[in-house]
Design an enzyme around this catalytic site. Structure first.
Site, PDB file in Angstrom:
ATOM      1  N   ARG A 188      12.718  24.844   2.659  1.00 36.00           N
ATOM      2  CA  ARG A 188      12.448  24.352   1.308  1.00 36.00           C
ATOM      3  C   ARG A 188      13.655  23.637   0.705  1.00 36.00           C
ATOM      4  O   ARG A 188      13.520  22.635   0.009  1.00 36.00           O
ATOM      5  CB  ARG A 188      12.018  25.523   0.417  1.00 36.00           C
ATOM      6  CG  ARG A 188      11.511  25.102  -0.955  1.00 36.00           C
ATOM      7  CD  ARG A 188      11.119  26.314  -1.785  1.00 36.00           C
ATOM      8  NE  ARG A 188      10.010  27.041  -1.178  1.00 36.00           N
ATOM      9  CZ  ARG A 188       8.728  26.746  -1.376  1.00 36.00           C
ATOM     10  NH1 ARG A 188       8.406  25.713  -2.151  1.00 36.00           N
ATOM     11  NH2 ARG A 188       7.781  27.457  -0.795  1.00 36.00           N
ATOM     12  N   CYS A 220       1.596   1.490  -1.490  1.00 38.08           N
ATOM     13  CA  CYS A 220       0.622   0.736  -0.698  1.00 38.08           C
ATOM     14  C   CYS A 220       0.057  -0.429  -1.505  1.00 38.08           C
ATOM     15  O   CYS A 220      -0.168  -1.525  -0.969  1.00 38.08           O
ATOM     16  CB  CYS A 220      -0.506   1.652  -0.223  1.00 38.08           C
ATOM     17  SG  CYS A 220      -1.323   2.589  -1.531  1.00 38.08           S
ATOM     18  N   THR A 221      -0.156  -0.217  -2.803  1.00 37.85           N
ATOM     19  CA  THR A 221      -0.727  -1.265  -3.652  1.00 37.85           C
ATOM     20  C   THR A 221       0.268  -2.392  -3.881  1.00 37.85           C
ATOM     21  O   THR A 221      -0.096  -3.577  -3.847  1.00 37.85           O
ATOM     22  CB  THR A 221      -1.198  -0.670  -4.987  1.00 37.85           C
ATOM     23  OG1 THR A 221      -2.145   0.379  -4.730  1.00 37.85           O
ATOM     24  CG2 THR A 221      -1.859  -1.729  -5.852  1.00 37.85           C
ATOM     25  N   THR A 271      -1.167   2.772 -12.916  1.00 32.39           N
ATOM     26  CA  THR A 271      -0.433   2.432 -11.701  1.00 32.39           C
ATOM     27  C   THR A 271       0.748   1.550 -12.077  1.00 32.39           C
ATOM     28  O   THR A 271       0.623   0.675 -12.936  1.00 32.39           O
ATOM     29  CB  THR A 271      -1.309   1.713 -10.662  1.00 32.39           C
ATOM     30  OG1 THR A 271      -0.486   1.332  -9.541  1.00 32.39           O
ATOM     31  CG2 THR A 271      -1.954   0.454 -11.209  1.00 32.39           C
ATOM     32  N   GLY A 272       1.853   1.798 -11.438  1.00 30.43           N
ATOM     33  CA  GLY A 272       3.023   0.957 -11.670  1.00 30.43           C
ATOM     34  C   GLY A 272       3.169  -0.130 -10.632  1.00 30.43           C
ATOM     35  O   GLY A 272       4.190  -0.819 -10.570  1.00 30.43           O
ATOM     36  N   ARG A 324      -9.849   4.966  -9.447  1.00 29.51           N
ATOM     37  CA  ARG A 324     -10.001   5.794  -8.256  1.00 29.51           C
ATOM     38  C   ARG A 324     -11.500   5.963  -7.988  1.00 29.51           C
ATOM     39  O   ARG A 324     -12.247   6.362  -8.887  1.00 29.51           O
ATOM     40  CB  ARG A 324      -9.340   7.160  -8.461  1.00 29.51           C
ATOM     41  CG  ARG A 324      -7.819   7.102  -8.601  1.00 29.51           C
ATOM     42  CD  ARG A 324      -7.163   6.616  -7.315  1.00 29.51           C
ATOM     43  NE  ARG A 324      -5.718   6.662  -7.379  1.00 29.51           N
ATOM     44  CZ  ARG A 324      -4.974   7.686  -6.972  1.00 29.51           C
ATOM     45  NH1 ARG A 324      -5.551   8.772  -6.480  1.00 29.51           N
ATOM     46  NH2 ARG A 324      -3.661   7.639  -7.050  1.00 29.51           N
ATOM     47  N   ASN A 345      -5.010   1.583   2.603  1.00 35.31           N
ATOM     48  CA  ASN A 345      -3.897   2.189   1.874  1.00 35.31           C
ATOM     49  C   ASN A 345      -3.164   3.262   2.673  1.00 35.31           C
ATOM     50  O   ASN A 345      -2.089   3.706   2.278  1.00 35.31           O
ATOM     51  CB  ASN A 345      -4.382   2.771   0.543  1.00 35.31           C
ATOM     52  CG  ASN A 345      -5.646   3.593   0.679  1.00 35.31           C
ATOM     53  OD1 ASN A 345      -6.747   3.032   0.767  1.00 35.31           O
ATOM     54  ND2 ASN A 345      -5.515   4.899   0.700  1.00 35.31           N
TER      55      ASN A 345
END
Length: 335
Positions: A77, A151-152, A210-211, A233, A315
């Site tokens: 972790r 991905c976008t 979304t940025g 979405r 994506n």
């Protein structure tokens, strides 16, 4: 190049598939994830969207065995306790989605890794690279924590670059109709980010922020203040589509835009941007390794400066492929 994968979720597993598929010079030494190794092996071997991995896959003594390759499983972790120095790690592929701030990602370097590539948009002043758009600005002397954007952004940026280079962009709005992802809920439940995001992904079309459009300015600074966007979405497993409504600086025709996209797909952006003039739907692009597939039949023009353009992208696979491309570029240009 010796790499490790931190976080073996959708993107982590698909990145490994791409590395093994192309017999890359990239060598994966270890995978760090809190999920038990036998469960991770199962998820790597069987994929509901992309199918069964075509080689022998098994878990043996805390190692993932793929054919003749052996990859160590770790379950730590605290990043600073990871044995990156002992393993001689050149680069960490950071796929947890948790270490997107520079100071957090740098913990891998403190543990002995030389570089970190974040498989998500970076926060703060982390250099962002989109293959085919600005990857050649990578500086091996100072870029030790880098981002592969989203991905976008990888879909939108090549389209925006072609428009910018040929016609100029006055302003634009982007909508991505995005496939469901692992962070969404199957049935209604609470969401920390926004209430609508907690609604069941199988029953709803969910508006989301979304940025991605603003992030394009990190690789194309000329577009700062000219692009923004949102997401919907939708209840499908994979493949998303960008709808870019844009006003251009120069008068042109939709046919000329298509010609510019096709030419770019065959030259400067070959392997990154694809072009289709067939009657396609989303499932036709499952497994596509392109960042962006321009759909010539789907776009429309209002006048000689105002257009709606459409581009598809897997994506998952498309994005994972670009991560491996960027890895190999970093390897080649860090010697």
């Amino acid at each position: 190049m010796k790499v490790v994968i931190n976080g073996f979720g959708r993107i982590g597993r698909l990145v490994l598939r791409q590395i093994l598929k192309r017999n890359s010079s990239v060598e994966v030494l270890a995978i760090n994830d809190l999920v038990p190794g036998d469960a991770l092996t199962y998820l790597f071997k069987f994929d509901s969207t992309h199918g069964r991995f075509p080689e022998d896959v098994r878990c043996e003594a805390d190692h993932l065995i793929v054919g003749k390759r052996k990859i160590q499983f770790l379950s730590e972790r605290n990043v600073q306790n990871l044995p990156w120095k002992d393993l001689g790690v050149d680069l960490v592929i950071e796929c947890t989605g948790l270490f997107t701030k520079k100071e957090d990602a740098e913990k891998h370097i403190q543990a002995g890794a030389k570089r970190v590539l974040i498989s998500a948009p970076g926060k703060g002043d982390i250099p962002t690279f989109v293959m085919g758009v600005n990857h050649k600005t990578f500086n091996p002397e100072k870029d030790f924590v880098i981002s592969n954007a989203s991905c976008t952004t990888n879909c939108l940026a090549p389209i925006a670059k072609v428009l910018l280079d040929n016609f100029g962009i006055t302003e634009g709005l982007m909508t991505t109709v995005h496939a469901a992802t692992a962070t969404q809920l199957v049935v209604d439940g609470p969401s920390k980010k926004d209430w609508r995001g907690g609604r069941g992904c199988l029953q709803n079309i969910i508006p989301a922020s979304t940025g991605a459009a603003k992030a394009v300015t990190l690789c194309l600074p000329e577009l700062k203040g000219k692009l923004t966007g949102m997401a919907f979405r939708v209840p499908i497993e994979d493949v998303s589509v960008v709808d870019l409504t844009v006003r251009l600086d120069k008068s042109t025709t939709y046919d000329d835009i298509c010609k510019a996209m096709k030419q770019a797909s065959e030259t400067d952006l070959k392997g990154i941007l694809d072009y289709t003039d067939e009657q396609v739907v989303s499932s036709d692009f499952i497994g596509s390794e392109y960042s962006s597939i321009f759909d010539a039949l789907a776009g429309i023009a209002l006048n000689d400066r105002f257009f709606k353009l459409v581009a598809w992208y897997d994506n998952e696979t498309g994005y994972a492929t670009r991560i491996v491309d960027l890895l190999e570029y970093v390897e080649k240009n860090s010697k």
